[in-house]
Design a protein around this motif. Structure first.
Motif, PDB file in Angstrom:
ATOM      1  N   ALA A 291       0.830  -1.209   0.000  1.00  0.00           N
ATOM      2  CA  ALA A 291       0.000   0.000   0.000  1.00  0.00           C
ATOM      3  C   ALA A 291       0.860   1.253   0.000  1.00  0.00           C
ATOM      4  O   ALA A 291       0.562   2.235  -0.692  1.00  0.00           O
ATOM      5  N   TRP A 292       1.937   1.243   0.766  1.00  0.00           N
ATOM      6  CA  TRP A 292       2.834   2.409   0.831  1.00  0.00           C
ATOM      7  C   TRP A 292       3.489   2.644  -0.527  1.00  0.00           C
ATOM      8  O   TRP A 292       3.586   3.776  -1.005  1.00  0.00           O
TER       9      TRP A 292
ATOM     10  N   THR B 158       0.707   3.861  -3.214  1.00  0.00           N
ATOM     11  CA  THR B 158       0.070   5.172  -3.007  1.00  0.00           C
ATOM     12  C   THR B 158       1.053   6.324  -2.877  1.00  0.00           C
ATOM     13  O   THR B 158       0.684   7.468  -3.139  1.00  0.00           O
ATOM     14  N   LYS B 159       2.275   6.057  -2.484  1.00  0.00           N
ATOM     15  CA  LYS B 159       3.205   7.149  -2.208  1.00  0.00           C
ATOM     16  C   LYS B 159       4.320   7.287  -3.240  1.00  0.00           C
ATOM     17  O   LYS B 159       5.086   8.261  -3.184  1.00  0.00           O
TER      18      LYS B 159
ATOM     19  N   ASP C 176       5.634   6.621  -7.549  1.00  0.00           N
ATOM     20  CA  ASP C 176       5.305   6.356  -8.947  1.00  0.00           C
ATOM     21  C   ASP C 176       6.387   5.452  -9.536  1.00  0.00           C
ATOM     22  O   ASP C 176       7.581   5.770  -9.444  1.00  0.00           O
TER      23      ASP C 176
ATOM     24  N   LYS D  68       2.951  -0.462 -11.517  1.00  0.00           N
ATOM     25  CA  LYS D  68       2.055  -0.232 -10.384  1.00  0.00           C
ATOM     26  C   LYS D  68       0.715  -0.943 -10.593  1.00  0.00           C
ATOM     27  O   LYS D  68       0.201  -1.585  -9.678  1.00  0.00           O
TER      28      LYS D  68
ATOM     29  N   ILE E 144      -5.033   0.909   0.863  1.00  0.00           N
ATOM     30  CA  ILE E 144      -4.815   1.632  -0.393  1.00  0.00           C
ATOM     31  C   ILE E 144      -5.827   2.754  -0.618  1.00  0.00           C
ATOM     32  O   ILE E 144      -5.432   3.886  -0.920  1.00  0.00           O
ATOM     33  N   PRO E 145      -7.147   2.529  -0.492  1.00  0.00           N
ATOM     34  CA  PRO E 145      -8.080   3.651  -0.726  1.00  0.00           C
ATOM     35  C   PRO E 145      -7.876   4.800   0.243  1.00  0.00           C
ATOM     36  O   PRO E 145      -7.948   5.973  -0.153  1.00  0.00           O
TER      37      PRO E 145
ATOM     38  N   MET F 243      -5.065   5.656   1.913  1.00  0.00           N
ATOM     39  CA  MET F 243      -3.802   6.350   1.661  1.00  0.00           C
ATOM     40  C   MET F 243      -3.856   7.138   0.359  1.00  0.00           C
ATOM     41  O   MET F 243      -3.219   8.193   0.240  1.00  0.00           O
ATOM     42  N   GLN F 244      -4.626   6.663  -0.625  1.00  0.00           N
ATOM     43  CA  GLN F 244      -4.808   7.453  -1.839  1.00  0.00           C
ATOM     44  C   GLN F 244      -5.588   8.718  -1.564  1.00  0.00           C
ATOM     45  O   GLN F 244      -5.286   9.786  -2.117  1.00  0.00           O
TER      46      GLN F 244
ATOM     47  N   ARG G  15      -0.070  12.730  -0.738  1.00  0.00           N
ATOM     48  CA  ARG G  15       1.350  12.635  -0.375  1.00  0.00           C
ATOM     49  C   ARG G  15       1.872  13.913   0.265  1.00  0.00           C
ATOM     50  O   ARG G  15       3.076  14.033   0.513  1.00  0.00           O
TER      51      ARG G  15
ATOM     52  N   THR H  39       2.947   8.587   8.259  1.00  0.00           N
ATOM     53  CA  THR H  39       2.038   7.699   7.516  1.00  0.00           C
ATOM     54  C   THR H  39       1.286   6.745   8.437  1.00  0.00           C
ATOM     55  O   THR H  39       0.052   6.644   8.366  1.00  0.00           O
TER      56      THR H  39
END
Length: 299
Positions: A89-90, A93-94, A96, A100, A167-168, A170-171, A175, A196
């Motif tokens: 998840a980290w 979401t954090k 690129d 992915k 994931i949802p 943290m999205q 960031r 976080t």
């Protein structure tokens, strides 16, 4: 002279009291029949022959071993899946990076693959006629029909739970806080543990609770890789099936009552964690609103 015309608003679905009560009644009846009734039957049948028989069933060596094996599997699989879920998840979401979307697909594979199919796949990988079977046999390493195989199968089935809860959230958080922390000189680990993790702790605990409940109740994949050896590789769900097929209904329901209690506590923990998460989001929204409002003006 101006005339105001009032338009009647069209009725909503929930405005009809009869429809609303009927819908609620249908939900309550189905919930009672599909959820509440089986739990009541488990409790009634488990104690149908008295406390002594119930306690004696739970004190049977095979039952105790099944309980201990289930707990041991959960103690190994849940922490490993928690680490995997948080890391995935980290990263998703954090950061690129290429692949992915592929990583997201891989995480969700256990949701689309039958546990039985997963168990058979492990037979073709770690079995004697499998890909690594001869090598493992040469070094006398047992994966299948032993604890490692049960843990691997349980981890496969429960791998998405923690990640899909984080994931949802943290999205949605974005960031900004992490970027501000790193710009002030904090290391990656310091940013994770100080910024976080505190913001996702309730979702993390929620995912851990669901993962633990699924590990303890998993049947399909574990039944393939364990070998169903009584008193050795039988987890609690497999032990319940054996008791039922041996016409020991009271023992089967007594063992099933343990899983029923775990399910009830899972529901209670789920509701508590949802309330904690909602309260945390409400406090965050109030803080943001107060900070954004002009001085001297109270909403």
């Amino acid at each position: 002279m101006s005339q105001t015309t009032s338009r009647k608003k069209p009725p909503r679905v929930g405005d009809n009291p009869l429809f609303r009560r009927s819908l609620i009644g249908i939900v309550l009846v189905l919930g009672a029949l599909l959820i509440l009734a089986p739990l009541i039957i488990i409790g009634v049948e488990a104690f149908s022959k008295g406390w002594q028989v119930y306690i004696g069933t739970l004190n049977h060596p095979d039952t105790r071993h099944a309980i201990m094996l289930t707990v041991t599997t959960a103690l190994i699989a849940v922490p490993l899946n928690t680490i995997f879920g948080v890391a995935a998840a980290w990263a998703i979401t954090k950061f690129d990076f290429r692949g992915k979307r592929l990583l997201l697909v891989i995480i969700e594979i256990p949701f689309s693959v039958s546990p039985i199919v997963a168990g058979v796949a492990y037979l073709f990988v770690y079995g004697l006629q499998g890909l690594f079977g001869p090598l493992l046999d040469a070094y006398d390493v047992k994966i299948l029909f032993a604890l490692p195989g049960i843990v691997i199968a349980s981890m496969f089935v429960t791998a998405p739970f923690v990640a899909r809860e984080l994931i949802p959230l943290m999205q949605a958080q974005g960031r900004d806080l992490e970027e501000a922390s790193t710009s002030l000189g904090a290391s990656g680990w310091r940013t994770f543990f100080s910024v976080t993790l505190p913001n996702v702790k309730w979702a993390l605990l929620y995912g851990v609770v669901l993962c633990n409940a699924r590990v303890m109740g998993e049947f399909g994949a574990v039944s393939i890789v364990s070998g169903n050896i009584r008193g050795q590789t039988n987890t609690l769900p497999l032990h319940i099936e054996l008791l039922y097929h041996d016409y020991q209904a009271t023992g089967a329901f007594a063992s099933a009552s343990i899983l029923a209690v775990i399910a009830v506590f899972t529901i209670i923990a789920k509701v508590a964690l949802e309330r904690q998460g909602a309260g945390r989001r409400m406090k965050t929204a109030e803080t943001v609103t107060a900070a954004a409002a002009p001085q001297g003006i109270r909403p």
